[in-house]
Scaffold this active site. Structure first.
Site, PDB file in Angstrom:
ATOM      1  N   ARG A 315     101.032 -21.636  20.690  1.00 57.46           N
ATOM      2  CA  ARG A 315     101.456 -22.502  21.707  1.00 57.46           C
ATOM      3  C   ARG A 315     100.903 -21.946  23.006  1.00 57.46           C
ATOM      4  NH1 ARG A 315     105.988 -24.521  17.967  1.00 57.46           N
ATOM      5  NH2 ARG A 315     105.815 -26.729  18.214  1.00 57.46           N
ATOM      6  N   ARG A 351      96.049 -23.207  20.435  1.00 54.10           N
ATOM      7  CA  ARG A 351      95.944 -24.683  21.011  1.00 54.10           C
ATOM      8  C   ARG A 351      95.858 -24.500  22.347  1.00 54.10           C
ATOM      9  NH1 ARG A 351     101.058 -28.516  20.303  1.00 54.10           N
ATOM     10  NH2 ARG A 351     102.189 -26.938  21.529  1.00 54.10           N
ATOM     11  N   GLU A 450      98.545 -36.357  16.567  1.00 49.69           N
ATOM     12  CA  GLU A 450      99.884 -36.613  17.126  1.00 49.69           C
ATOM     13  C   GLU A 450     100.410 -37.889  17.648  1.00 49.69           C
ATOM     14  OE1 GLU A 450     101.200 -32.728  19.135  1.00 49.69           O
ATOM     15  OE2 GLU A 450      99.287 -33.168  19.951  1.00 49.69           O
ATOM     16  N   ASN A 473     106.049 -33.632  15.058  1.00 46.78           N
ATOM     17  CA  ASN A 473     106.942 -33.656  16.231  1.00 46.78           C
ATOM     18  C   ASN A 473     106.697 -35.066  17.007  1.00 46.78           C
ATOM     19  OD1 ASN A 473     107.981 -31.300  14.948  1.00 46.78           O
ATOM     20  ND2 ASN A 473     107.385 -30.189  16.586  1.00 46.78           N
ATOM     21  N   ARG A 484     111.829 -37.958  21.470  1.00 50.09           N
ATOM     22  CA  ARG A 484     112.200 -36.622  20.548  1.00 50.09           C
ATOM     23  C   ARG A 484     113.394 -35.651  21.388  1.00 50.09           C
ATOM     24  NH1 ARG A 484     106.869 -32.718  20.308  1.00 50.09           N
ATOM     25  NH2 ARG A 484     108.079 -30.826  20.404  1.00 50.09           N
ATOM     26  N   CYS A 521     101.931 -28.974  11.179  1.00 45.69           N
ATOM     27  CA  CYS A 521     102.376 -27.612  11.812  1.00 45.69           C
ATOM     28  C   CYS A 521     103.684 -28.308  12.685  1.00 45.69           C
ATOM     29  CB  CYS A 521     101.519 -27.171  12.923  1.00 45.69           C
ATOM     30  SG  CYS A 521     100.821 -28.209  14.230  1.00 45.69           S
TER      31      CYS A 521
HETATM   32  C1  PEP Z   1     104.192 -31.291  17.243  1.00 47.03           C
HETATM   33  O1  PEP Z   1     104.079 -32.409  18.036  1.00 47.03           O
HETATM   34  O2  PEP Z   1     104.393 -31.794  16.088  1.00 47.03           O
HETATM   35  C2  PEP Z   1     103.715 -30.205  17.501  1.00 47.03           C
HETATM   36  C3  PEP Z   1     103.741 -29.159  16.433  1.00 47.03           C
HETATM   37  O3  PEP Z   1     103.482 -29.694  18.820  1.00 47.03           O
HETATM   38  P1  PEP Z   1     104.745 -29.510  19.858  1.00 47.03           P
HETATM   39  O4  PEP Z   1     105.899 -29.417  19.166  1.00 47.03           O
HETATM   40  O5  PEP Z   1     104.632 -28.258  20.350  1.00 47.03           O
HETATM   41  O6  PEP Z   1     104.800 -30.635  20.794  1.00 47.03           O
HETATM   42 MG    MG Z   2     102.935 -32.032  20.082  1.00 43.11          MG
END
Ligand code: PEP
Ligand code: MG
Length: 609
Positions: A315, A351, A450, A473, A484, A521
């Site tokens: 990240r 990323r 995503e 996520n 979230r 991930c």
């Molecule tokens: C996700 O969105 O699943 C991800 C791995 O990225 P982040 O949690 O950093 O948004």
């Molecule tokens: Mg994400």
């Protein structure tokens, strides 16, 4: 003041048990595991700081006194840092040292001393109280939790100003440390004591005490309000870091029951860790690659020790936080080179910065947005801030000569956006070539899926990239329309909702048809309850926080691809997330009761730093 552990024995407990009642408390699981021991209570709640008026002639000496106290605290943190191994906890101390140099904090305190003729103690407290109030009203949970860091720093500086030397934390081996909150200095000391559990009154999963506890592998439950009103030093406490429970003054049978669980938990940990280096190959020969999610380079050693076959998600946006200026091409290059060299021959997927929405940087002027999760974030922001994007891409490409580099674009929503991202990468490459700078030519380029839009056009996107990684996520957030970060709607966050399962399957199928590997991930990858379903749906790589790796690898090695596929197919038939959960959790609990204690549910998440 630190209360000593007087009466800190089981016999002391049984003497007072008749007088005081058993209590069961719920908090947030911060670090998994089970600990049982006598409480060692640390009470450092703020004492009132009186205001005194100083003479005009004393203003400069008072400001000097303030600076000396800051210096003393920075030095104290430096000494603690030197005693610790590398890891997240050192990063936290570094961040705190930077806060002690914060020009805003210093200037505001000096101004109060000068203009109000106030003593340094009062001026500092007034300044930091204001900062804490602002942080606590922030929408972003990360910033809200930084309030407690500032409170600790204030305490430390006040102690230096007042010449107070608080008793060093010195819990006896086998104690459970109970505190309103713990400072990095406190937790650094725990590193050397054989503490069996931590319970705090404040903090969430991303608070520094939670991060430290996980990093020191001490079972911990955080966020139990009024904890100091309920526990006295010497009380027996059971800390269930798996489920986020704390039992104070338990019955003798409960102690025996949890001691059994604790022993099984520890034996299991030893067993799976021993096998962490074995690849995750199912008993009928399916190899699943298991990689680590990292936010800072210091986590890499731990990830490799836990058996990560490379980094599946780096990240890089954390390069933009806790620093005085924007990172340069050289900063990106140095960081990526270090990680690639240490990780080789395994690959590292960097990323590109995923800033905006819940991840902001104090170095960038983010405009206020009504709906930041759907606003100027991630790849959209990178394409708008092109020079900053090119700077990062050039740094990564140059580092690529030191190890197998992969670059991943986040939040890609359309072919146009993907092509714009690829074009920027090409431009960065040309800039390096015309400057005659060495850089990697042959690198893997991938995208994160995503959003539902990206999942639905995964076949179109797959033809243009080398790999795909599903970020569940965000995919869950956008598909189910659940913020979230919003706890009020957290109950709707259902990874096994039929819409999510269908989207994951669509992406896995698109990858398969186009011979493009599809990894996952998001947090789901680290939760053993989902391992079978994800692999059964066709995911061939999982990337997760390092400490989850041994358990997930062990599950894969103990399974056949046929049974994973069969469960995924049954889950796909479910009419609701709840129905899918019931059948998947029942199957996984029946087959892996021990594994689930190590990550399923409350104990398995990651600090989104
Ligand atoms: C996700 O969105 O699943 C991800 C791995 O990225 P982040 O949690 O950093 O948004
Ligand atoms: Mg994400």
């Amino acid at each position: 003041m630190t209360d000593g552990p007087e009466g800190a024995s089981f016999s002391g407990f049984y003497k007072t048990a008749a007088l005081r009642m058993r209590r069961e408390l719920e908090g947030a699981s911060a670090s998994p595991g089970i600990g049982i021991g006598a409480a060692y209570v640390v009470d450092r709640r703020r004492v009132h700081v009186p205001r005194t008026k100083i003479e005009r002639d004393d203003v400069e000496p008072e400001i000097q006194r303030f600076h000396e106290a800051l210096r003393a605290c920075r030095q104290q943190l430096e000494q603690i840092k030197a005693r610790l191994p590398h890891g997240e906890h050192r990063q936290i101390l570094k961040a705190q040292q930077m806060m002690l140099r914060d020009p805003d904090l210093i200037l505001r305190t000096e101004t109060l001393i000068r203009e109000e003729l106030a003593n340094a103690e009062w001026a500092l407290t007034a300044t930091t109280d204001q900062i804490i109030t602002t942080l606590e009203s922030a929408d972003d949970k990360y910033f809200r939790e930084r309030g407690s860091d500032i409170a600790f720093l204030t305490e430390n500086v006040l102690q230096a100003l007042l010449g107070d030397h608080p008793d060093e934390l010195d819990p006896p081996a086998g104690a459970v440390v109970v505190a309103h909150d713990l400072s990095p200095a406190d937790t650094a000391r725990l590193h050397r004591c054989q503490v069996v559990g931590i319970v705090t009154g404040v903090g969430g999963r991303t608070s520094h005490s939670a991060i430290m506890a996980r990093s020191l592998q001490i079972p911990a439950v955080v966020g139990i309000e009024d904890i100091l009103e309920v526990i006295d030093s010497g009380d027996v406490v059971i800390v269930d870091g798996v489920h986020g429970h704390v039992i104070v003054r338990p019955e003798a049978e409960e102690v025996a029951h949890h001691a059994g669980q604790r022993d099984r938990y520890q034996a299991f940990e030893v067993k799976v860790r021993k096998e962490h280096a074995f690849p995750a190959i199912s008993s009928d020969g399916l190899h699943v690659t298991v990689r680590a999610n990292l936010a800072i380079s210091e986590e890499l050693d731990l990830a490799l020790r836990y058996g990560a076959e490379g980094v599946g998600l780096y990240r890089s946006e954390y390069m933009f936080m806790n620093r005085p200026a924007l990172p340069t091409e050289e900063d990106h290059y140095r960081m990526a080179k270090l990680v690639l060299r240490r990780c080789a021959p395994y690959p590292v997927v960097f990323r590109t910065f995923d800033l905006g929405s819940d991840k902001s940087s104090e170095l960038l002027d983010f405009e206020a947005e009504t709906n930041p999760a759907m606003g100027m974030r991630s790849l959209r922001l990178a394409l708008r801030e092109r020079p900053m994007f090119l700077e990062q891409l050039r740094g990564f490409l140059r580092a690529g000569v030191h190890g197998p580099l992969a670059i991943m674009l986040p939040l890609v929503g359309s072919v146009d956006e993907l092509e714009a991202g690829l074009e920027a990468l090409e431009e960065a490459r040309e800039q390096l070539a015309s400057a005659g700078m060495a850089h990697a030519e042959d690198i893997a380029i991938g995208i994160m899926v995503e959003t539902p839009a990206a999942a639905l056009i995964a076949d179109i996107l797959a033809r243009r990239v080398d790999f795909i990684s599903i970020g569940t996520n965000d995919l869950i957030q956008y598909t189910l329309a659940i913020d979230r970060e919003n706890e009020a709607v957290a109950y709707l966050y259902q990874p096994l909702h039929p819409a999510i399962l269908r989207l994951i399957k669509a992406v896995a199928d698109a990858g398969l048809r186009n011979k493009v590997p599809v990894s996952l991930c998001g947090e789901m990858a680290a939760d053993p309850r989902y391992t079978w379903v994800l692999i059964g749906l066709g995911i061939c790589e999982l990337s997760m926080h390092p400490s989850a790796i041994p358990v997930i690898k062990n599950i894969i090695r103990s399974s056949t691809s046929a049974e994973m596929k069969e469960l995924a197919e049954r889950a796909l038939q479910a009419q609701s997330g709840k129905e899918a959960e019931e059948l998947v959790f029942a199957a996984m609990h029946a087959r892996f009761p021990e594994h689930l204690l190590h990550g399923g549910g409350a104990g398995g998440g990651e600090p989104t730093p």
